[in-house]
Design a protein around this motif. Structure first.
Motif, PDB file in Angstrom:
ATOM      1  N   LEU A  36      34.712 -14.677  41.059  1.00  0.00           N
ATOM      2  CA  LEU A  36      34.966 -16.282  41.277  1.00  0.00           C
ATOM      3  C   LEU A  36      35.710 -16.781  42.300  1.00  0.00           C
ATOM      4  O   LEU A  36      35.510 -17.250  43.503  1.00  0.00           O
ATOM      5  CB  LEU A  36      35.200 -17.193  39.966  1.00  0.00           C
ATOM      6  CG  LEU A  36      33.817 -17.347  39.099  1.00  0.00           C
ATOM      7  CD1 LEU A  36      34.190 -18.010  37.891  1.00  0.00           C
ATOM      8  CD2 LEU A  36      32.741 -17.960  40.043  1.00  0.00           C
ATOM      9  N   MET A  37      36.793 -15.918  42.178  1.00  0.00           N
ATOM     10  CA  MET A  37      38.099 -16.135  42.933  1.00  0.00           C
ATOM     11  C   MET A  37      37.530 -15.702  44.473  1.00  0.00           C
ATOM     12  O   MET A  37      37.989 -16.246  45.448  1.00  0.00           O
ATOM     13  CB  MET A  37      39.335 -15.489  42.602  1.00  0.00           C
ATOM     14  CG  MET A  37      40.108 -16.368  42.059  1.00  0.00           C
ATOM     15  SD  MET A  37      41.207 -15.107  40.847  1.00  0.00           S
ATOM     16  CE  MET A  37      41.972 -13.985  41.948  1.00  0.00           C
ATOM     17  N   ILE A  38      37.127 -14.411  44.398  1.00  0.00           N
ATOM     18  CA  ILE A  38      36.597 -13.955  45.960  1.00  0.00           C
ATOM     19  C   ILE A  38      35.840 -14.707  46.332  1.00  0.00           C
ATOM     20  O   ILE A  38      35.568 -15.157  47.775  1.00  0.00           O
ATOM     21  CB  ILE A  38      35.742 -12.521  45.729  1.00  0.00           C
ATOM     22  CG1 ILE A  38      36.955 -11.518  45.441  1.00  0.00           C
ATOM     23  CG2 ILE A  38      35.236 -12.045  46.983  1.00  0.00           C
ATOM     24  CD1 ILE A  38      36.568 -10.120  44.837  1.00  0.00           C
ATOM     25  N   GLY A  39      34.640 -15.361  45.766  1.00  0.00           N
ATOM     26  CA  GLY A  39      33.862 -16.508  46.149  1.00  0.00           C
ATOM     27  C   GLY A  39      34.339 -17.554  46.880  1.00  0.00           C
ATOM     28  O   GLY A  39      34.093 -18.040  47.803  1.00  0.00           O
ATOM     29  N   ALA A  40      35.417 -18.150  46.101  1.00  0.00           N
ATOM     30  CA  ALA A  40      36.177 -19.375  46.458  1.00  0.00           C
ATOM     31  C   ALA A  40      37.007 -18.826  47.919  1.00  0.00           C
ATOM     32  O   ALA A  40      36.995 -19.798  48.692  1.00  0.00           O
ATOM     33  CB  ALA A  40      37.332 -19.657  45.436  1.00  0.00           C
ATOM     34  N   ALA A  41      37.175 -17.681  48.018  1.00  0.00           N
ATOM     35  CA  ALA A  41      38.306 -17.451  49.346  1.00  0.00           C
ATOM     36  C   ALA A  41      37.352 -17.256  50.345  1.00  0.00           C
ATOM     37  O   ALA A  41      37.606 -17.850  51.351  1.00  0.00           O
ATOM     38  CB  ALA A  41      38.879 -16.044  48.964  1.00  0.00           C
ATOM     39  N   ASN A  42      35.998 -16.821  50.249  1.00  0.00           N
ATOM     40  CA  ASN A  42      35.120 -16.619  51.273  1.00  0.00           C
ATOM     41  C   ASN A  42      34.859 -17.942  51.772  1.00  0.00           C
ATOM     42  O   ASN A  42      34.693 -18.267  53.016  1.00  0.00           O
ATOM     43  CB  ASN A  42      33.834 -15.917  50.718  1.00  0.00           C
ATOM     44  CG  ASN A  42      34.001 -14.492  50.860  1.00  0.00           C
ATOM     45  OD1 ASN A  42      34.567 -13.905  51.426  1.00  0.00           O
ATOM     46  ND2 ASN A  42      33.108 -13.677  49.775  1.00  0.00           N
ATOM     47  N   ALA A  43      34.569 -18.888  50.773  1.00  0.00           N
ATOM     48  CA  ALA A  43      34.225 -20.285  51.204  1.00  0.00           C
ATOM     49  C   ALA A  43      35.345 -20.969  51.847  1.00  0.00           C
ATOM     50  O   ALA A  43      35.101 -21.808  52.744  1.00  0.00           O
ATOM     51  CB  ALA A  43      33.832 -21.048  49.758  1.00  0.00           C
ATOM     52  N   PHE A  44      36.578 -20.729  51.350  1.00  0.00           N
ATOM     53  CA  PHE A  44      37.572 -21.300  52.005  1.00  0.00           C
ATOM     54  C   PHE A  44      37.548 -20.964  53.507  1.00  0.00           C
ATOM     55  O   PHE A  44      37.560 -21.853  54.365  1.00  0.00           O
ATOM     56  CB  PHE A  44      38.981 -20.987  51.389  1.00  0.00           C
ATOM     57  CG  PHE A  44      40.069 -21.389  52.181  1.00  0.00           C
ATOM     58  CD1 PHE A  44      40.719 -22.661  52.244  1.00  0.00           C
ATOM     59  CD2 PHE A  44      40.671 -20.172  53.097  1.00  0.00           C
ATOM     60  CE1 PHE A  44      41.668 -22.887  52.844  1.00  0.00           C
ATOM     61  CE2 PHE A  44      41.896 -20.632  53.855  1.00  0.00           C
ATOM     62  CZ  PHE A  44      42.555 -21.817  53.797  1.00  0.00           C
ATOM     63  N   PHE A  45      37.339 -19.723  54.003  1.00  0.00           N
ATOM     64  CA  PHE A  45      37.532 -19.344  55.288  1.00  0.00           C
ATOM     65  C   PHE A  45      36.267 -20.061  55.966  1.00  0.00           C
ATOM     66  O   PHE A  45      36.392 -20.338  57.238  1.00  0.00           O
ATOM     67  CB  PHE A  45      37.440 -17.817  55.539  1.00  0.00           C
ATOM     68  CG  PHE A  45      38.735 -17.177  55.060  1.00  0.00           C
ATOM     69  CD1 PHE A  45      40.204 -17.677  55.888  1.00  0.00           C
ATOM     70  CD2 PHE A  45      38.832 -16.283  54.013  1.00  0.00           C
ATOM     71  CE1 PHE A  45      41.136 -16.914  55.696  1.00  0.00           C
ATOM     72  CE2 PHE A  45      40.228 -15.807  53.631  1.00  0.00           C
ATOM     73  CZ  PHE A  45      41.305 -16.141  54.573  1.00  0.00           C
ATOM     74  N   VAL A  46      35.096 -20.141  55.360  1.00  0.00           N
ATOM     75  CA  VAL A  46      33.938 -20.625  55.999  1.00  0.00           C
ATOM     76  C   VAL A  46      34.166 -22.194  56.072  1.00  0.00           C
ATOM     77  O   VAL A  46      33.755 -22.492  57.160  1.00  0.00           O
ATOM     78  CB  VAL A  46      32.620 -20.204  55.243  1.00  0.00           C
ATOM     79  CG1 VAL A  46      31.453 -21.014  56.004  1.00  0.00           C
ATOM     80  CG2 VAL A  46      32.480 -18.687  55.291  1.00  0.00           C
ATOM     81  N   VAL A  47      34.308 -22.772  55.203  1.00  0.00           N
ATOM     82  CA  VAL A  47      34.407 -24.147  55.098  1.00  0.00           C
ATOM     83  C   VAL A  47      35.732 -24.842  55.620  1.00  0.00           C
ATOM     84  O   VAL A  47      35.724 -25.595  56.751  1.00  0.00           O
ATOM     85  CB  VAL A  47      34.336 -24.854  53.514  1.00  0.00           C
ATOM     86  CG1 VAL A  47      34.421 -26.323  53.589  1.00  0.00           C
ATOM     87  CG2 VAL A  47      32.862 -24.304  53.158  1.00  0.00           C
ATOM     88  N   ILE A  71      28.492 -25.613  49.547  1.00  0.00           N
ATOM     89  CA  ILE A  71      28.845 -24.063  50.053  1.00  0.00           C
ATOM     90  C   ILE A  71      29.769 -23.443  49.290  1.00  0.00           C
ATOM     91  O   ILE A  71      29.675 -22.150  49.028  1.00  0.00           O
ATOM     92  CB  ILE A  71      29.327 -24.307  51.775  1.00  0.00           C
ATOM     93  CG1 ILE A  71      28.168 -24.902  52.673  1.00  0.00           C
ATOM     94  CG2 ILE A  71      29.817 -22.865  52.083  1.00  0.00           C
ATOM     95  CD1 ILE A  71      28.463 -24.954  53.862  1.00  0.00           C
ATOM     96  N   VAL A  72      30.657 -24.108  48.908  1.00  0.00           N
ATOM     97  CA  VAL A  72      31.737 -23.504  47.964  1.00  0.00           C
ATOM     98  C   VAL A  72      30.963 -22.608  46.735  1.00  0.00           C
ATOM     99  O   VAL A  72      31.077 -21.758  46.283  1.00  0.00           O
ATOM    100  CB  VAL A  72      33.011 -24.328  47.508  1.00  0.00           C
ATOM    101  CG1 VAL A  72      33.698 -23.725  46.280  1.00  0.00           C
ATOM    102  CG2 VAL A  72      33.641 -24.844  48.731  1.00  0.00           C
TER     103      VAL A  72
END
Lengths: 339, 337
Positions: free
Chosen positions: A113-124, A221-222
């Motif tokens: 979940l954290m990795i997903g959130a980190a990816n989303a952070f960079f994208v969004v 997206i997140v």
């Protein structure tokens, strides 16, 4: 648009035909059906063992399919998550490093979940294209998996749990299959029946329009990236349980196959089109293909060639791009004199 | 400046937005544009002072030896990045193939045949990637990911994964061992390639089209440019860069194996992006990539000298890519808003 109009105005005798055509035109699973048919027929003649020893085949389909399902959620929004393979490896290593099994599983899923959130952070928040952001993440996480595991496979403390996990649980179905089926049903319901999930299509189809329509694009997206991270971590947990050890290099072959599954299944890389069912068909055909190749004694290298070819063909025969190709080929051949 | 008062009085918009030439100084812009010069200098100074053995002649030669093949790959790949096609992942397969063909075929036949075959293979890679991306409009990451697996699979299958050793006395070997001061010959090849490709990018019609395609695809197409050839050309240059990188890599170690180029795609991408070439396309230069190569190579060397393993190096490269792209993205956002 035209499909909807056609459906509304069709009242006369060719109504049924028009409707069938409309329905078929809307579906995106065509290539997956074709691939599955070819693979299934050829395999049935050449290597029928694939179907008689179906638990092996189903297990393979489940591993490819699980990662592909998570990817589908992200690709539907026109984004991509290349980091899934490393997420699988890292979450497996985290799980195996923790003594208690339930605690390890929870920690691994949280990592996903954290990795997903980190990816989303960079994208969004930062505004990087997801292809590059998750590519950097892929490398960063692969490095983390090596560092966390001291570059060696980590043994699972509770080996009995792993052995029990591989045994049939309900009928002939192993827990891995059940988890996959559960994830499939959950995602299918999510993107077709739940409002949040249906909005994924809107975000992928036209982000501006979705934003104007009041859809919280950022939050969607997140959510998508977190689903993808979570599902990849789940695949990592399953993989670790089955092997009773976590390998920091795990997942590199799954990456290719799961991408191929999602793209063959008709999920458009630019977003907005595709279905969970298509991904299932894609995963099934690739799973059968992989097991058939393994059972006929084909080397891993040749398997990679075959799956790479499937992916390459799938990505260039995208219905949208094929339409544009005709024009491109024409201009390529004719050229235009530059003044 | 004389009409600033009217602007403020007339519009509710801030004056800065109207007058682009008098934009305020933004740290993030400066960081994206000039940061790499400072960072590279600081990194080298810190390494020279604090890291034992960094400033020795042997170590500097080693840095150059490792930087040269990655640098040659990176300057070629710069064209793909500037044309806004993300990157060419398949350089991993291309470098390994060129290295294996160079050693393997010149052992069996001769070096001319080896180089000719490598060139044919490189052009094939460029053509397949370029046609898939340029003509079929497919995503470059996915296309090159699949060609990587196909290429590496073919190479391992055909060679059986074996290691090829060059003879102790040969042209390849002497190329790999000759040095001019601390500079190995491979460094010379890198500088030559960089100058040549820099001229192609800035002085030729093709270079102009690559940059224009990268900054605005639709406008370039509408201007009557045959964009498919631009993309194919960019991937061709990347493929030729990867081929020469493979030759240099093989000459340095006088051996070749299919796994020798692992990580080249990411290190080359890191060098390109850290140098300041934008992944959004259109903006960047070959010389900046050269600077990025210095940065990445020195950083890797410092980690090796400090005893940090393979995992840490990968983490660093990954973090570097994400950080550099983030700075670029934030600078763009600041400029546009």
């Amino acid at each position: 648009m035209t499909a909807a109009l056609e459906l509304g105005s069709g009242e006369s005798g060719d109504n049924l035909l028009a409707r069938v055509r409309t329905v078929l035109g809307r579906r995106t699973e065509g290539r997956a059906v074709a691939l599955l048919a070819v693979v299934a027929v050829v395999t049935a003649f050449l290597e029928p063992v694939v179907f008689t020893s179906y638990p092996v085949t189903l297990g393979r389909i489940a591993l490819i399919g699980l990662v592909a399902l998570g990817l589908t959620a992200v690709i539907l929004m026109g984004e991509l998550d290349l980091s899934v393979a490393s997420t699988l490896a890292v979450s497996g290593v985290v799980m195996a490093s923790i003594e208690s099994l339930p605690l390890g599983i929870v920690a691994a899923l949280l990592v996903g979940l954290m990795i997903g959130a980190a990816n989303a952070f960079f994208v969004v928040a930062v505004g990087i294209n997801s292809f590059i952001a998750t590519l950097g993440m892929l490398f960063f996480l692969r490095g983390s998996a090596f560092v966390l595991s001291n570059e060696e496979p980590v043994r699972l403390a509770n080996r009995d749990a792993g052995i029990a996990f591989g045994k049939p649980f309900l009928g002939p179905l192993t827990p891995r299959m059940l988890l996959f089926i559960g994830a499939f049903i959950a995602l299918q319901v999510f993107v077709t029946r739940v409002r949040v999930g249906r909005e994924f299509y809107a975000v992928g189809g036209n982000r501006e329009a979705a934003y104007d329509a009041g859809i919280p694009v950022t939050r969607r997206i997140v959510t998508g990236f977190m689903i993808s991270g979570f599902v990849a971590a789940m695949a990592g947990v399953i993989n670790t349980l089955e092997r009773t050890a976590a390998d920091p290099t795990a997942g590199s072959t799954v990456l290719l196959a799961s991408f191929a599954a999602a793209i063959v299944g008709g999920v458009l890389l630019t977003g907005g089109r595709g279905s969970i069912f298509g991904t299932l068909l894609g995963a099934t055909s690739l799973g059968i293909l992989q097991v058939a190749l393994t059972l006929s004694g084909v080397q891993v290298d040749v398997q990679n060639i075959v799956i790479g070819l499937v992916l390459l063909l799938a990505v260039i025969t995208d219905p949208n791009s094929v339409r544009g190709v005709v024009g491109s080929v024409r201009s390529l051949l004719q050229g235009r004199s530059r003044a | 400046m004389t009409d600033t008062s009217t602007k403020v009085a007339v519009a509710s918009q801030p004056a800065a937005q109207l007058d682009l030439s008098e934009r305020d100084f933004r740290p993030i812009d400066w960081l994206a544009q000039r940061g790499i010069f400072v960072f590279t200098t600081v990194l080298i100074l810190v390494a020279a002072v604090f890291i034992d053995g960094f400033a020795s002649l042997a170590n500097i030669t080693d840095v150059f030896n490792r930087a040269a093949p990655i640098g040659i790959v990176a300057v070629g790949m710069t064209f793909v990045v500037i044309s806004a096609n993300y990157l060419d992942l398949s350089v991993v397969a291309q470098v390994a193939t060129a290295a294996v063909v160079l050693i393997g075929v010149s052992n069996e036949y001769n070096i001319v045949a080896a180089m000719a075959l490598s060139l044919v293979i490189a052009l094939t890679y460029g053509l397949i990637n370029g046609v898939a991306v340029g003509v079929f409009d497919a995503n470059a990451v996915i296309v090159t990911l699949s060609t990587t697996f196909i290429g590496l699979g073919l190479l391992r299958w055909l060679t059986g994964g074996s290691i090829y050793f060059g003879p102790p006395e040969s042209l390849i070997r002497s190329f790999g061992t000759t040095k001019i001061g601390p500079f190995p010959l491979s460094m010379l090849v890198l500088i030559l390639m960089a100058v040549l490709l820099s001229l192609v990018l800035t002085r030729t019609n093709f270079g102009f089209l690559v940059r224009s395609y990268g900054s605005n695809r639709a406008a370039t197409r509408l201007a009557g440019v045959n964009t498919a050839w631009v993309v194919i050309g960019a991937f061709m240059i990347s493929a030729i860069g990867a081929m020469i990188g493979g030759f240099v890599l093989a000459a340095f170690s006088n051996t070749a194996v299919s796994s020798m180029s692992t990580g080249f795609d990411f290190e080359a991408l890191a060098a390109i992006i850290v140098g300041g070439t934008s992944v959004f396309g259109g903006r960047g230069s070959v010389m900046r990539t050269l600077l990025g190569v210095v940065f990445v190579s020195v950083l890797t060397n410092i980690m090796v000298l400090s005893g940090l393993g393979f995992g840490y190096q990968q983490m660093a490269i990954g973090a570097l890519i994400v950080t550099a792209v983030s700075i670029d993205a934030l600078a763009r956002k600041a400029t546009l808003s």
